[in-house]
Design a protein around this motif. Sequence first.
Motif, short mmCIF file in Angstrom:
data_model
loop_
_atom_site.label_atom_id
_atom_site.label_comp_id
_atom_site.label_asym_id
_atom_site.label_seq_id
_atom_site.Cartn_x
_atom_site.Cartn_y
_atom_site.Cartn_z
N LEU A 1 0.94 -1.30 -0.16
CA LEU A 1 -0.08 0.16 0.01
C LEU A 1 1.05 1.33 0.07
CD1 LEU A 1 -2.78 1.30 0.32
CD2 LEU A 1 -2.63 1.18 2.65
N LEU A 2 1.99 1.24 0.79
CA LEU A 2 2.68 2.59 0.99
C LEU A 2 3.59 2.61 -0.46
CD1 LEU A 2 4.00 4.63 2.62
CD2 LEU A 2 5.83 3.13 3.26
N ALA A 3 4.02 1.30 -1.02
CA ALA A 3 4.47 1.38 -2.13
C ALA A 3 3.93 1.98 -3.46
CB ALA A 3 5.02 0.18 -2.76
N PHE A 4 2.32 1.77 -3.17
CA PHE A 4 1.44 2.08 -4.32
C PHE A 4 1.36 3.67 -4.25
CE2 PHE A 4 -2.75 3.53 -5.61
CZ PHE A 4 -2.95 2.94 -6.80
N ILE A 5 1.24 4.17 -2.96
CA ILE A 5 0.98 5.75 -2.83
C ILE A 5 2.15 6.49 -3.20
CG2 ILE A 5 0.76 7.51 -1.17
CD1 ILE A 5 -0.91 5.43 0.48
N ILE A 6 3.42 6.22 -2.82
CA ILE A 6 4.56 6.64 -3.01
C ILE A 6 5.07 6.71 -4.50
CG2 ILE A 6 7.29 6.54 -2.75
CD1 ILE A 6 6.80 6.02 0.31
N MET A 7 4.82 5.43 -5.32
CA MET A 7 5.42 5.36 -6.47
C MET A 7 4.20 6.11 -7.32
SD MET A 7 7.78 3.37 -7.15
CE MET A 7 7.48 2.69 -9.04
N ASP A 8 2.98 6.25 -7.20
CA ASP A 8 2.13 7.18 -7.96
C ASP A 8 2.45 8.52 -7.81
OD1 ASP A 8 -0.20 6.17 -9.82
OD2 ASP A 8 -1.31 7.63 -8.56
N PHE A 9 2.71 8.86 -6.49
CA PHE A 9 2.99 10.25 -6.14
C PHE A 9 4.21 10.68 -6.98
CE2 PHE A 9 5.57 13.20 -3.40
CZ PHE A 9 4.60 14.31 -3.64
N SER A 10 5.21 9.70 -6.98
CA SER A 10 6.72 10.17 -7.49
C SER A 10 6.47 10.25 -9.05
CB SER A 10 7.69 9.02 -7.29
OG SER A 10 7.79 8.81 -5.87
N LEU A 11 5.74 9.12 -9.52
CA LEU A 11 5.56 9.17 -11.21
C LEU A 11 4.77 10.42 -11.63
CD1 LEU A 11 5.20 5.43 -11.81
CD2 LEU A 11 7.26 7.06 -12.32
N TYR A 12 3.91 10.90 -10.83
CA TYR A 12 3.33 12.14 -11.19
C TYR A 12 4.33 13.23 -11.31
CZ TYR A 12 0.93 16.81 -10.33
OH TYR A 12 0.77 17.97 -10.58
N TRP A 13 5.32 13.40 -10.45
CA TRP A 13 6.25 14.31 -10.36
C TRP A 13 7.27 14.17 -11.48
CZ3 TRP A 13 5.79 19.32 -9.14
CH2 TRP A 13 4.95 19.47 -8.09
N VAL A 14 7.66 12.91 -11.62
CA VAL A 14 8.44 12.47 -12.86
C VAL A 14 7.88 13.03 -14.23
CG1 VAL A 14 9.64 10.68 -14.14
CG2 VAL A 14 9.77 10.60 -11.47
N HIS A 15 6.72 12.63 -14.25
CA HIS A 15 5.89 12.92 -15.53
C HIS A 15 5.87 14.49 -15.90
CE1 HIS A 15 2.11 11.95 -18.22
NE2 HIS A 15 3.02 12.73 -18.87
N ARG A 16 5.69 15.23 -14.73
CA ARG A 16 5.52 16.76 -14.76
C ARG A 16 6.57 17.33 -15.18
NH1 ARG A 16 2.24 20.58 -10.26
NH2 ARG A 16 2.97 22.42 -11.10
N CYS A 17 7.70 16.92 -14.47
CA CYS A 17 9.10 17.48 -14.86
C CYS A 17 9.43 17.13 -16.14
CB CYS A 17 10.06 16.60 -13.84
SG CYS A 17 9.98 17.39 -12.11
N SER A 18 9.14 16.14 -16.82
CA SER A 18 9.29 15.69 -18.22
C SER A 18 8.58 16.55 -19.23
CB SER A 18 8.81 14.26 -18.62
OG SER A 18 9.47 13.17 -17.81
N HIS A 19 7.80 17.40 -18.89
CA HIS A 19 7.14 18.43 -19.46
C HIS A 19 7.71 19.74 -19.27
CE1 HIS A 19 3.56 16.64 -21.31
NE2 HIS A 19 3.98 15.66 -20.65
#
Length: 251
Positions: free
Chosen positions: A80-98
Amino acid sequence: MELYGLVTLVGVFLLLALEPVLARNPLHHPRLDRWCNNIGLAFTNELIRFFLPLALALVAVDGPWQAFNASSLGLLWGALLAFIIMDFSLYWVHRCSHELRWLWRLHRTHHSDLDMDVTTSFRHHPGEVGLKLVLMSGFIGLLGFTPAHLLTYVLLHRCFALWSHSNIRLPEGLERQLAKVLVTPRVHQIHHSAWQPETDSNYGQILTLWDRLFKTYLSPDQVPCPARFGLEDFRSAEDQRLSALFAQPIR
């Protein structure tokens, strides 16, 4: 790995079968050419996805550099913690990619597809895939997540990547309710719009929570279907060739 591959194959064939029946948008460009290009990138990227994250995670487990040992949480709470942290982190990775130009040069290969269907989910430059996996695998190792913790998120992330890129129309009421929590095809199609203010929105991978929280969410109720997909700088037939896609970051 076998389960990941099975989920990918079943998802692709199921969505490809449903898209002609439940099409959301008409396709304007030769389907076979697009599929060959996107799947050509997929072969390289899937090899990277298979081997690199697990190798780095196994090296990182129980290392002296760990900031936190997630294995102490047990399987359920760790997942559960991995799900939350991964989804949060990939949001920022994706945003930074723009927002970061050097990352955008890699990421724009994904956005240069002139139509949008399930094969678009595979259209990523290998340089982007490798870089993101190194960064995320290092982060995973720092927190001490095990492959077992990550399995649920990895499988769900693959399912949502296929689904959110698919050219499938859901019943309007159902999609509206799902979009309150989850990234649906109509939510994600806004992100692939050729108009930049729409492209720079809806960065979420599975949850729409992060876009809502950080004010980057555009609701399908407020934004009409994009007039067209792709990028204005890469619309010619030559730009869509597989060789041109590999060279796109340095063009």
